[in-house]
Design a protein around this motif. Structure first.
Motif: not given
Length: 149
Positions: A98, A100-101, A103-108, A125
């Motif tokens: 859950r 986020r980076t 800039n708001g993108k999901p962290s992978k 993810q």
């Protein structure tokens, strides 16, 4: 016939002959036998029993000496290591990361099992809910929680 002859006669009934090269072993077992015979004589004088079985008396002495000892460990050598928590069944489940980076993108993040930045990079993810380590659902999750290395 004095006391020495009677003592030698009493010792020969239960004397165990040990064939050994070391002379001190023969002396040790002889002195042990003398101690058994002397203790039996003292026991008879103190307790005044009608008849005392010498073999039963020896077994009672041996059991009395072993009463306080704990049982020896069955395994010899290095004690086993406790396995890491990830190898014990303690509710490890797959969850979605859950985080986020910036800039708001999901962290992978990179999978800790199959990803290697030098050879191949595999991002996922999914994470382990208990360990919080990123890993692929299959086969990395099973490998990580079952294999030691």
């Amino acid at each position: 016939m004095g006391g020495i002859d009677r003592a030698d006669k009493a010792m020969t009934y239960y004397m165990v002959l040990h064939r050994c090269v070391k002379w001190w072993k023969k002396v040790f077992f002889y002195l042990l036998e003398v101690c058994f015979c002397n203790s039996l004589i003292i026991y008879k004088q103190q307790m005044h029993p009608k008849r005392v079985n010498a073999e039963k008396f020896r077994l009672d002495i041996a059991h009395g000496l072993l009463v306080g000892l704990e049982s020896a460990p069955s395994r010899v050598g290095r004690p086993p290591r406790d396995p890491p928590c990830r190898l014990i069944n303690c509710e490890h489940f797959i969850a979605i990361n859950r985080q986020r980076t910036a800039n708001g993108k999901p962290s992978k993040p990179d999978c800790i099992v199959c990803s290697n930045r030098e050879k191949k990079c595999h991002q996922t993810q999914y994470i382990c809910d208990k360990c919080l380590e990123p890993m692929c659902p299959y086969p990395c999750f099973k490998r990580y929680h079952t294999l030691l290395d």
